[in-house]
Design a protein around this motif. Structure first.
Motif, short mmCIF file in Angstrom:
data_model
loop_
_atom_site.label_atom_id
_atom_site.label_comp_id
_atom_site.label_asym_id
_atom_site.label_seq_id
_atom_site.Cartn_x
_atom_site.Cartn_y
_atom_site.Cartn_z
N LEU A 209 -4.75 -21.75 -13.36
CA LEU A 209 -5.00 -20.66 -12.41
C LEU A 209 -5.45 -19.39 -13.12
O LEU A 209 -6.31 -18.67 -12.62
CB LEU A 209 -3.74 -20.40 -11.59
CG LEU A 209 -3.37 -21.47 -10.55
CD1 LEU A 209 -1.98 -21.21 -9.98
CD2 LEU A 209 -4.41 -21.52 -9.43
N LEU B 264 -8.25 -16.38 0.67
CA LEU B 264 -7.99 -17.25 -0.47
C LEU B 264 -8.02 -18.71 -0.02
O LEU B 264 -7.44 -19.05 1.01
CB LEU B 264 -6.62 -16.92 -1.07
CG LEU B 264 -6.39 -17.31 -2.52
CD1 LEU B 264 -7.39 -16.59 -3.42
CD2 LEU B 264 -4.97 -16.99 -2.94
N ARG C 94 -5.94 -23.05 -3.59
CA ARG C 94 -5.47 -22.06 -4.55
C ARG C 94 -4.15 -21.44 -4.07
O ARG C 94 -3.25 -21.17 -4.87
CB ARG C 94 -6.53 -20.98 -4.74
CG ARG C 94 -6.29 -20.11 -5.97
CD ARG C 94 -7.49 -19.22 -6.21
NE ARG C 94 -7.28 -18.35 -7.36
CZ ARG C 94 -8.14 -17.42 -7.75
NH1 ARG C 94 -9.30 -17.27 -7.09
NH2 ARG C 94 -7.89 -16.65 -8.79
N THR C 95 -4.03 -21.22 -2.78
CA THR C 95 -2.78 -20.71 -2.21
C THR C 95 -1.64 -21.69 -2.48
O THR C 95 -0.54 -21.30 -2.89
CB THR C 95 -2.94 -20.49 -0.70
OG1 THR C 95 -4.03 -19.59 -0.45
CG2 THR C 95 -1.67 -19.92 -0.09
N TYR D 117 -1.55 -13.86 -7.20
CA TYR D 117 -2.26 -13.42 -5.99
C TYR D 117 -3.09 -12.17 -6.26
O TYR D 117 -4.20 -12.03 -5.71
CB TYR D 117 -1.26 -13.16 -4.86
CG TYR D 117 -0.86 -14.40 -4.09
CD1 TYR D 117 -1.82 -15.21 -3.50
CD2 TYR D 117 0.48 -14.76 -3.95
CE1 TYR D 117 -1.48 -16.35 -2.81
CE2 TYR D 117 0.84 -15.90 -3.25
CZ TYR D 117 -0.13 -16.69 -2.68
OH TYR D 117 0.22 -17.82 -1.99
N TYR E 6 -9.01 -19.99 -14.15
CA TYR E 6 -9.87 -19.95 -12.98
C TYR E 6 -10.09 -18.52 -12.51
O TYR E 6 -11.20 -18.14 -12.12
CB TYR E 6 -9.26 -20.79 -11.86
CG TYR E 6 -10.17 -20.94 -10.65
CD1 TYR E 6 -11.11 -21.96 -10.59
CD2 TYR E 6 -10.09 -20.05 -9.58
CE1 TYR E 6 -11.95 -22.09 -9.49
CE2 TYR E 6 -10.91 -20.17 -8.48
CZ TYR E 6 -11.85 -21.19 -8.43
OH TYR E 6 -12.67 -21.33 -7.35
N ALA E 7 -9.02 -17.70 -12.55
CA ALA E 7 -9.13 -16.30 -12.13
C ALA E 7 -10.06 -15.53 -13.06
O ALA E 7 -10.80 -14.64 -12.62
CB ALA E 7 -7.75 -15.65 -12.12
N ARG F 71 -4.47 -11.44 -9.12
CA ARG F 71 -5.62 -11.92 -9.87
C ARG F 71 -6.65 -12.58 -8.94
O ARG F 71 -7.83 -12.60 -9.23
CB ARG F 71 -5.17 -12.94 -10.92
CG ARG F 71 -4.31 -12.35 -12.02
CD ARG F 71 -5.15 -11.89 -13.18
NE ARG F 71 -5.62 -13.02 -13.97
CZ ARG F 71 -6.64 -12.98 -14.82
NH1 ARG F 71 -7.31 -11.84 -14.95
NH2 ARG F 71 -6.99 -14.03 -15.51
N ALA F 72 -6.16 -13.08 -7.82
CA ALA F 72 -7.06 -13.70 -6.84
C ALA F 72 -7.70 -12.68 -5.91
O ALA F 72 -8.59 -13.04 -5.13
CB ALA F 72 -6.29 -14.73 -6.01
N GLY G 134 -12.25 -14.26 -6.52
CA GLY G 134 -11.66 -15.47 -5.93
C GLY G 134 -11.23 -15.32 -4.50
O GLY G 134 -11.19 -16.28 -3.75
N ALA G 135 -10.87 -14.10 -4.06
CA ALA G 135 -10.40 -13.93 -2.70
C ALA G 135 -11.52 -14.11 -1.69
O ALA G 135 -11.28 -14.24 -0.50
CB ALA G 135 -9.79 -12.54 -2.52
#
Length: 354
Positions: free
Chosen positions: A321, A99, A103-104, A132, A324-325, A134-135, A331-332
């Protein structure tokens, strides 16, 4: 919460169910109603004393604050929230998940704002887990990120509070049923625990433990020192904000000590945002030093600038967020740079390969 990492290639092992009548099972039954009852009792006690508070004096104190002072306090509060966001970057450095840093950090800042106002279960854990997930991070990785963040927060607390208690910066009230000598001893123990964590990280470097089928690895001693430094700085910023609001009438060490005491009381009292707890602790410890109206005005201003305004920003960041997800479901894996180790790889193994 203890930090946990996924055990490579091994499915999680469910713990054996607690036998009926064991102390653990009894505690699980009791805590479902004991903690809410405790919160109701504390809230009732605070409400019963609400009529004794000089609310008119608090309102006048709020009106006397200059815009520049409030802006300075807001700046300290913003810096504190931004610094807290770096706590999860420690988890990224330790776990080396994919990630992105921004974003973290954004997830940590968002969860902190909700944590302060809605409680740790909603903000610190549930919202973090959702964002997290979702990421694209797995549950074991999220658990260790949250665990490291919690450890970071309380490491700095223990170091600062321990130092202040040991130095006698705060005199416990009579109703606390703890003597000054006992408080100093508690401070020494807190310092030793914080430093002991750093030593444990240095001694156990490269070692791994398995807990319920999942792998646990302590960070390096260097990261442990970073945890201490970031957390202590964050608590110091919070104390500085209250110090300015109190008009520098109380020494900074005393102001910070009272804030630390109020924070731990707010944690163990299951009331969202510690409503009334912060005010009660300040009244109990500083009522003889600062006029009640000015004291309540400072606490209310602090709550507005450190709790409520950041919540508005956290809500906007949360919506960003989530959007964005939705637009970046992978995203990860969107961190730039090839060769980033997989998030399940042990940090020590990664460093040894380098």
């Amino acid at each position: 919460m203890s930090p946990q990492a996924a055990h490579a290639g091994t499915p999680p092992v469910d713990a054996a169910p607690e036998a009926a009548g064991t102390p653990a099972s009894l505690w699980q039954r009791c805590r479902k109603w004991a903690l809410p009852l405790l919160g109701i009792a504390v809230l009732g006690l605070l409400l019963s004393h609400a009529h004794k508070v000089d609310w008119a004096g608090a309102w006048h104190a709020l009106q006397r604050y200059s815009p520049w002072l409030l802006l300075a306090v807001l700046g300290l509060a913003t810096a504190s929230h931004a610094l807290y966001g770096c706590f999860d970057l420690i988890g990224k450095r330790h776990l080396r998940h994919r990630l992105p840093y921004w974003r973290t950090w954004a997830i940590a800042v968002t969860s902190y704002a909700f944590n302060l106002n809605l409680g740790s279960l909603v903000g610190g854990i549930a919202m973090r887990a959702r964002l997290y997930a979702r990421a694209g991070l797995d549950d074991a990785t999220v658990a260790q990120i949250v665990g490291l963040s919690l450890v970071t927060n309380w490491l700095g607390y223990g170091l600062l509070a321990g130092g202040l208690f040991a130095a006698g910066a705060i005199e416990p009230p009579r109703q606390a049923h703890i003597g000054e000598l006992a408080l100093r001893g508690l401070g020494v123990v807190m310092i030793l625990l914080a430093l002991g964590y750093v030593v444990a990280c240095a001694v156990s470097r490269g070692r791994q433990w398995t807990f319920r089928g999942k792998r646990l690895t302590l960070p390096s001693a260097r990261l442990a020192v970073v945890q201490l430094a970031l957390s202590a700085s964050n608590w110091a910023l919070m104390g500085a904000a209250m110090y300015l609001l109190l008009g520098q009438q109380v020494p900074y060490a005393t102001t910070l000590s009272v804030l630390l005491a109020a924070s731990i009381v707010g944690v163990i009292t299951p009331i969202p945002a510690g409503l009334g707890v912060l005010e009660a602790v300040y009244l109990a410890l500083l009522s003889g030093t600062v006029k009640q109206g000015a004291l309540m005005g400072a606490v209310l201003a602090y709550r507005a600038l450190y709790y409520l305004l950041p919540l508005a920003g956290g809500l906007l960041l949360y919506l960003f967020l989530e959007r964005y997800a939705t637009n970046h479901p992978d995203g990860a894996n969107d961190e730039q740079g090839a060769g980033v180790p997989h998030r399940d790889a042990a940090p020590e193994a990664v460093q040894s390969r380098r």
